[in-house]
Design an enzyme around this catalytic site. Structure first.
Site, PDB file in Angstrom:
ATOM      1  N   CYS A  74     -32.199 -23.721  16.204  1.00 56.50           N
ATOM      2  CA  CYS A  74     -32.182 -23.304  17.273  1.00 56.50           C
ATOM      3  C   CYS A  74     -32.155 -22.034  17.203  1.00 56.50           C
ATOM      4  O   CYS A  74     -31.109 -21.339  16.790  1.00 56.50           O
ATOM      5  CB  CYS A  74     -30.983 -24.050  18.152  1.00 56.50           C
ATOM      6  SG  CYS A  74     -30.624 -23.704  19.676  1.00 56.50           S
ATOM      7  N   CYS A 185     -38.554 -20.227  20.286  1.00 59.80           N
ATOM      8  CA  CYS A 185     -37.573 -21.463  20.490  1.00 59.80           C
ATOM      9  C   CYS A 185     -38.046 -22.511  19.900  1.00 59.80           C
ATOM     10  O   CYS A 185     -39.112 -22.866  19.942  1.00 59.80           O
ATOM     11  CB  CYS A 185     -37.523 -21.523  22.188  1.00 59.80           C
ATOM     12  SG  CYS A 185     -36.446 -23.250  22.672  1.00 59.80           S
TER      13      CYS A 185
HETATM   14  N1  DGL Z   1     -34.276 -25.197  21.023  1.00 57.00           N
HETATM   15  C1  DGL Z   1     -33.571 -24.204  21.199  1.00 57.00           C
HETATM   16  C2  DGL Z   1     -33.939 -22.889  20.784  1.00 57.00           C
HETATM   17  O1  DGL Z   1     -34.557 -22.647  19.715  1.00 57.00           O
HETATM   18  C3  DGL Z   1     -32.738 -24.152  22.666  1.00 57.00           C
HETATM   19  C4  DGL Z   1     -33.306 -24.811  23.710  1.00 57.00           C
HETATM   20  C5  DGL Z   1     -32.367 -24.809  24.801  1.00 57.00           C
HETATM   21  O2  DGL Z   1     -31.811 -25.693  24.685  1.00 57.00           O
HETATM   22  O3  DGL Z   1     -32.488 -24.058  25.880  1.00 57.00           O
HETATM   23  O4  DGL Z   1     -33.702 -21.740  21.542  1.00 57.00           O
END
Ligand code: DGL
Length: 256
Positions: A74, A185
């Protein structure tokens, strides 16, 4: 903890499964334990301290489950918490997401690189430092992927609404001549088919850092002599802070 212990992979929700897929491909003999928070998703516009506390709770859970290495799959949690997590859980190796600004800046021919990420990632220190270090002489145009995480979480990646959100997010970077678009993301690669359609014919390369993250996991396992035994039968587990229905959704999306 033995070498047959699982590799933990964590995200706010479903997005880290794009990293899970690459780790599984790179390391087919390893057990993987995926934790998709789900209860607190999206993280993208929450305050840094809150994201840090959520990441701490998730990594603590993966450590309690006996993981030998944890991937913070993440970007938002990495930006908010990676130094804190590495300090708290040392010596366990923790791999974070690096915004793939460096390869994009090296590869650009137009001199313009687009970066799509959550608001929290884009205003974080990690992104600023990376963009400063590698973005010299290159124009880096950033945009939050508004609505992207919600679309992926609700399995709506192939809808007209998804296409409208993607068009809106990339409009400015395309107008400025970006020939590289970095996915900052882990939810965003699920929108690749739409993104590819939107940028078709413009000579744009889309950069997804997940394969590089998987290679980093391989390096760290080898450096720490942590590979599972040759006769180990890999198991794939899924955890969440949401409910059983969400846990089943994680599992289904992983193998789809
Ligand atoms: N998948 C996550 C990232 O890589 C977070 C997305 C979220 O929860 O806003 O930033």
């Amino acid at each position: 903890m033995t070498n047959d212990a699982p590799i933990g992979i964590y995200d706010s929700g479903l997005g880290g499964l794009t990293v899970w897929r690459e780790v599984r491909r790179a390391l087919p003999g390893e057990s993987l334990l995926y934790l998709g928070d789900g209860k607190n998703c999206p993280y993208g516009s929450r305050p840094r301290e809150e994201v840090c506390a959520l990441a701490d709770a998730a990594v603590e859970r993966l450590v309690a489950e006996g993981c030998k290495l944890v991937v913070v799959a993440c970007n938002t949690a990495t930006a908010a918490a990676i130094d804190f997590l590495r300090g708290k859980y040392a010596p366990m190796p923790i791999v974070g997401m690096e915004p793939a600004v460096k390869p994009a800046c090296l590869a650009t021919r137009s001199g313009v690189v687009g970066v799509l990420a959550t608001e929290r990632s884009l205003d974080g220190e990690l992104f600023r430092r990376t963009a400063e270090r590698y973005g010299r002489g290159v124009e880096v145009v950033t945009a939050p992927g508004r609505g992207f995480v919600e679309l992926v979480e609700s399995d709506s990646e192939r809808t007209p609404e998804a296409e409208a959100c993607v068009r809106a997010a990339v409009a400015e970077m395309l107008a400025r001549g970006a020939d590289q678009i970095v996915l900052g993301c882990t939810h965003y690669p699920f929108l690749l088919p739409v993104l590819e359609r939107v940028v078709a014919g413009r000579g744009v390369t889309i950069v997804d850092p997940s394969p590089a993250v998987a290679r980093r996991v391989v390096q760290l396992l080898d450096a720490g002599d942590l590979r599972a035994a040759a006769d180990h039968v890999p198991a794939y587990g899924f955890l969440t802070f949401a409910d059983e229905a969400y846990r089943r959704k994680l599992e289904a999306k992983a193998f789809r």
